[in-house]
Motif scaffolding. Structure first.
Motif, PDB file in Angstrom:
ATOM      1  N   GLY B 107      -6.913   4.951  -1.682  1.00 18.85           N
ATOM      2  CA  GLY B 107      -6.243   4.646  -2.952  1.00 18.85           C
ATOM      3  C   GLY B 107      -7.141   4.966  -4.129  1.00 18.85           C
ATOM      4  O   GLY B 107      -6.750   5.656  -5.070  1.00 18.85           O
ATOM      5  N   TYR B 137      -2.896   1.549   0.941  1.00 19.06           N
ATOM      6  CA  TYR B 137      -3.525   0.468   0.173  1.00 19.06           C
ATOM      7  C   TYR B 137      -3.536  -0.781   1.046  1.00 19.06           C
ATOM      8  O   TYR B 137      -2.594  -1.560   1.039  1.00 19.06           O
ATOM      9  CB  TYR B 137      -2.745   0.197  -1.111  1.00 19.06           C
ATOM     10  N   THR B 140      -4.145  -4.559  -0.830  1.00 19.80           N
ATOM     11  CA  THR B 140      -3.027  -5.230  -1.488  1.00 19.80           C
ATOM     12  C   THR B 140      -1.853  -5.445  -0.536  1.00 19.80           C
ATOM     13  O   THR B 140      -0.801  -5.917  -0.954  1.00 19.80           O
ATOM     14  CB  THR B 140      -2.541  -4.442  -2.717  1.00 19.80           C
ATOM     15  N   GLN B 143       0.483  -0.727   1.156  1.00 21.70           N
ATOM     16  CA  GLN B 143       1.412   0.152   0.439  1.00 21.70           C
ATOM     17  C   GLN B 143       0.989   1.610   0.641  1.00 21.70           C
ATOM     18  O   GLN B 143      -0.182   1.894   0.847  1.00 21.70           O
ATOM     19  CB  GLN B 143       1.426  -0.179  -1.063  1.00 21.70           C
ATOM     20  N   ARG B 144       1.933   2.525   0.566  1.00 23.05           N
ATOM     21  CA  ARG B 144       1.628   3.934   0.825  1.00 23.05           C
ATOM     22  C   ARG B 144       0.649   4.485  -0.219  1.00 23.05           C
ATOM     23  O   ARG B 144       0.613   4.031  -1.368  1.00 23.05           O
ATOM     24  CB  ARG B 144       2.908   4.776   0.848  1.00 23.05           C
ATOM     25  N   SER B 145      -0.121   5.475   0.199  1.00 24.40           N
ATOM     26  CA  SER B 145      -0.949   6.213  -0.748  1.00 24.40           C
ATOM     27  C   SER B 145      -0.660   7.684  -0.512  1.00 24.40           C
ATOM     28  O   SER B 145       0.123   8.042   0.373  1.00 24.40           O
ATOM     29  CB  SER B 145      -2.435   5.928  -0.513  1.00 24.40           C
ATOM     30  N   THR B 155       4.628  -0.881   3.427  1.00 16.54           N
ATOM     31  CA  THR B 155       5.563  -1.806   2.763  1.00 16.54           C
ATOM     32  C   THR B 155       6.312  -1.143   1.613  1.00 16.54           C
ATOM     33  O   THR B 155       7.336  -1.646   1.176  1.00 16.54           O
ATOM     34  CB  THR B 155       4.836  -3.057   2.228  1.00 16.54           C
ATOM     35  N   THR B 156       5.814  -0.017   1.114  1.00 20.79           N
ATOM     36  CA  THR B 156       6.589   0.684   0.084  1.00 20.79           C
ATOM     37  C   THR B 156       7.233   1.968   0.615  1.00 20.79           C
ATOM     38  O   THR B 156       7.869   2.697  -0.143  1.00 20.79           O
ATOM     39  CB  THR B 156       5.728   1.014  -1.160  1.00 20.79           C
ATOM     40  N   THR B 157       7.061   2.223   1.905  1.00 19.19           N
ATOM     41  CA  THR B 157       7.863   3.256   2.577  1.00 19.19           C
ATOM     42  C   THR B 157       8.454   2.612   3.833  1.00 19.19           C
ATOM     43  O   THR B 157       8.160   3.028   4.945  1.00 19.19           O
ATOM     44  CB  THR B 157       7.022   4.492   2.978  1.00 19.19           C
ATOM     45  N   PRO B 158       9.257   1.558   3.635  1.00 20.68           N
ATOM     46  CA  PRO B 158       9.748   0.809   4.799  1.00 20.68           C
ATOM     47  C   PRO B 158      10.698   1.670   5.628  1.00 20.68           C
ATOM     48  O   PRO B 158      11.546   2.367   5.085  1.00 20.68           O
ATOM     49  CB  PRO B 158      10.478  -0.377   4.173  1.00 20.68           C
ATOM     50  N   VAL B 162      17.715   4.073   5.386  1.00 20.75           N
ATOM     51  CA  VAL B 162      17.676   5.059   4.304  1.00 20.75           C
ATOM     52  C   VAL B 162      16.522   6.045   4.471  1.00 20.75           C
ATOM     53  O   VAL B 162      16.703   7.246   4.344  1.00 20.75           O
ATOM     54  CB  VAL B 162      17.611   4.361   2.927  1.00 20.75           C
TER      55      VAL B 162
END
Lengths: 382, 307
Positions: B107, B137, B140, B143-145, B155-158, B162
């Motif tokens: 990150g 990341y 935190t 989360q994706r980097s 958690t941000t590319t679950p 979709v």
């Protein structure tokens, strides 16, 4: 009313922010991971793609607010979330959103500072940064919820204000409000008041993108709707083109300030607890207001006439209300998790009509009801 | 090349007792790299797991000078320290040798810190930048980097109906750094400790900026058993996902060539972050990832003069 699809859920503050944002029509989120706000990004990543919205994780804090500005001008209601260090980085683009009058919401889940500070501890150290963090004369709207339910309702308010006044709005959470869980009543979508930016009513050839309406706010065309649109961070005339004409500069700066200052009645939100007969008033916001509310109960049990003014709008500051209060009470105590930022505004607003005292804590711990009561007793003895 | 026995006698600069997870790759990266040093070192550290877990109040694990600055600033902060040191040395006010090293996660290196890193490399400061790349990341909460590989859950590319985890390929940072034409750039693995320590030595004792990119398996984010860290690092190399190479004064050299490259499935199967890819509707993604790895490997062979 029974037919409305209203849900009661146990939610974290950050989750309530996501729900409120979606209910108010936010369909774009750009963000960057930072404690204690990351759950907002995570929630948006999960939910936005399912409802035709867009989540983008950016490469840094600056990029996040820049993308939010871009998406807003393309017609999406947009929001980003961060904490102190990221809020510092976002200040340049916050100023850009102010001068280019682009609606957006910036959530700042406050943690201890300066710098990396206390990533997992609450703070109210960014009150003044929210007001004056970006350079130049400007007005700003900042809201501060003190319950998880208020996170939801004030997120909706923040988005609505940003659309109504074509301005960035800051939602100030703190680590405790962001992370704690409480019962939240989620309104049915049809119950939620949603305000959308005013669109131009004139044909493209007659459109001046920064020509204000009677309320001082220019109707806003989105990119791609056929209106020619020039946006710049330079001070600009009604066409949006840079100007160095002193009259145009003066009227522009005054207008972007006045559009907020002249609407304080609409923007300022507060709640009163036991203030009718109070001789001592507490003024607090965020998680400190929760403790202060309890202090009022404890003080009343001891026969002390104490009340609370809980501020939900921090900026513009509710000066008139504080001034009225100062004329009624003998003493105002301002408990806050900083070295005394809001108290400066309270002093200014009370204009010497009563004594104003700060009670501050900067050790990363919450202010508790007993210590505020102790402060009251100490002041009475003086 | 020092052997393990000799390395174990070196002064430990990152001491035990830190609070990185058991099985964390980052501390192994740091210890192996610092074991190559014979001179005192100033350590800069970007925000991240390494910084947080090695400096929990009131303790520190660092047996050296240490500075943490906010997320994006480590290369710039070290630039200032190194520039002043060089000036003092020139003025004759310091006579000993001091090394400078900056540690950042992916990150702090691939994303928010790339501007300050690029600037420091271009200016030519005499320091080593080490990226411990755990591909998201983690500090935190996963989360994706831009280092997160395609297909991985974060958690941000679950992974769901979709999207099937991250949809983009990872950024090839090592090649981006090589394009700065600095004296030394290398990609390394904690599994090949001798290769890594040798590379670290070259990096420290080459005049000018040097960069090391080291894959740092994270069992929390990648979802594998914490005892398998080195095994996972090894498979990443054997599948050609993480090739070991160095670029010395512009000359690319391959440092490890598997006799038979293992299929990427094997590496992915060992990690929970890829489990959704093994559903029938997502199988094609594994195939595409394999093709991409093979394509990149072929390119690397050509650049390294192996073909």
């Amino acid at each position: 009313m029974n037919k409305l699809k209203r849900n009661v859920e146990l939610l974290q503050g950050n989750e309530a922010c996501v729900k409120g944002a979606i209910l108010s029509g936010v369909r774009f989120f750009a963000g960057y991971p930072i404690t204690p706000s990351s759950e907002i990004a995570e929630g948006m990543a999960r939910l936005l793609p399912q409802i035709g919205g867009k989540f983008v994780q950016m490469e840094d804090e600056i990029a996040s607010i820049a993308a939010v500005i871009g998406a807003s001008i393309a017609g999406f209601k947009s929001l980003t979330a961060t904490s102190g260090p990221g809020f510092s980085l976002k200040q340049e683009n916050l100023g850009f959103a102010i001068i280019s009058e682009i609606p957006c919401v910036i959530v700042n889940a406050q943690r201890g500072g300066p710098s990396t500070g206390l990533p997992t501890k609450p703070s109210q150290g960014d009150m003044m940064q929210a007001r004056w963090g970006t350079h130049g004369d400007h007005s700003i709207i900042a809201l501060a919820p003190s319950t998880v339910n208020e996170v939801l309702t004030l997120t909706i308010k923040a988005v609505n204000f940003s659309e109504k006044y074509r301005t960035p709005v800051i939602l100030l959470l703190d680590e405790v409000i962001a992370h704690m869980r409480e019962k939240v009543e989620i309104p049915a979508p049809e119950e939620v008041e949603v305000i959308n930016r005013k669109k131009p009513t004139v044909p493209p050839e007659e459109y001046f993108p920064f020509k204000p309406d009677q309320n001082g706010i220019p109707p806003m065309a989105n990119f791609g709707e056929g209106y020619r649109y020039h946006i710049t961070g330079l001070i600009h005339n009604q066409k949006g083109l840079p100007t160095s004409n002193p009259q145009e500069i003066d009227s522009f700066i005054r207008r972007i300030n006045n559009k907020i200052q002249e609407n304080v009645k609409d923007i300022i939100i507060y709640e009163k607890y036991f203030l009718d007969d109070a001789k001592i008033a507490l003024i607090a916001c965020g998680s400190v207001a929760r403790a202060a509310e309890r202090t009022v109960k404890l003080a009343r049990e001891e026969g002390l006439k104490v009340g609370l003014l809980k501020l939900l709008t921090i900026w513009p500051f509710p000066s008139e209300e504080v001034n009225r209060l100062a004329q009624q009470v003998d003493l105002i105590i301002v408990p806050e998790m900083n070295l005394g930022q809001m108290v400066l505004e309270v002093e200014r607003a009370s204009r010497g009509n009563c004594e104003v005292v700060s009670y501050s804590r900067v050790d990363g711990e919450l202010i508790n009801p007993i210590e505020i009561l102790g402060k009251i007793q100490e002041e009475i003895k003086k | 090349m020092a052997n393990l026995k000799e390395l174990s006698k070196k002064k430990v600069l990152l001491t035990g007792g830190h609070r990185l997870c058991a099985g964390c790759g980052a501390s192994i990266v740091v210890r192996q790299i610092l074991s190559s040093l014979d001179d005192p070192v100033v350590v800069g550290n970007a925000t991240g797991c390494l910084e947080v877990a090695t400096t929990i109040y009131p303790y520190t694990s660092w047996n050296s000078s240490f500075i943490h600055n906010a997320f994006e600033n480590v290369a710039a902060t070290i630039s200032g320290a190194e520039a002043m040191f060089r000036s003092l040395k020139k003025q004759g006010k310091i006579d000993k040798e001091i090394k400078f090293v900056a540690f950042g996660g992916d990150g702090g290196t691939y994303d928010i810190g790339i501007q300050s890193l690029s600037g420091a490399l271009e200016r030519g400061h005499n320091f080593v930048y080490v990226c411990y790349d755990n591909e998201a990341y983690m500090n935190t909460g996963i989360q994706r980097s831009s280092a997160t590989p395609r297909g991985a859950w974060t958690t941000t590319t679950p992974a769901g109906k979709v999207i099937p985890g991250k949809t983009q390929y990872r950024k090839d940072l090592t090649a981006i750094i090589a394009a700065h034409n600095i004296p030394y750039v290398a990609q390394a693995s904690i599994w090949r400790w001798n290769d890594l320590v040798e590379k670290a030595r070259k990096a420290f004792y080459t005049e000018g900026p040097a960069f090391l990119n080291v894959l740092s398996p994270c069992h929390r984010g990648w979802r594998f058993n914490m005892k398998d860290t080195i095994e996972i690092a090894k498979l990443a190399v054997q599948t050609n996902f993480w090739p070991l190479y160095e670029v010395e004064n512009g000359v690319w050299k391959l440092n490890y060539k598997p006799k038979e490259r293992k299929p990427i499935r094997e590496w992915m199967e060992a990690q929970g972050r890829y489990k959704h890819l093994f559903r029938p509707e997502n199988e094609h993604i594994i195939k595409e990832i394999q093709e991409e790895i093979d394509k990149k490997w072929e390119k690397l062979l050509v650049i390294c003069g192996e073909k």
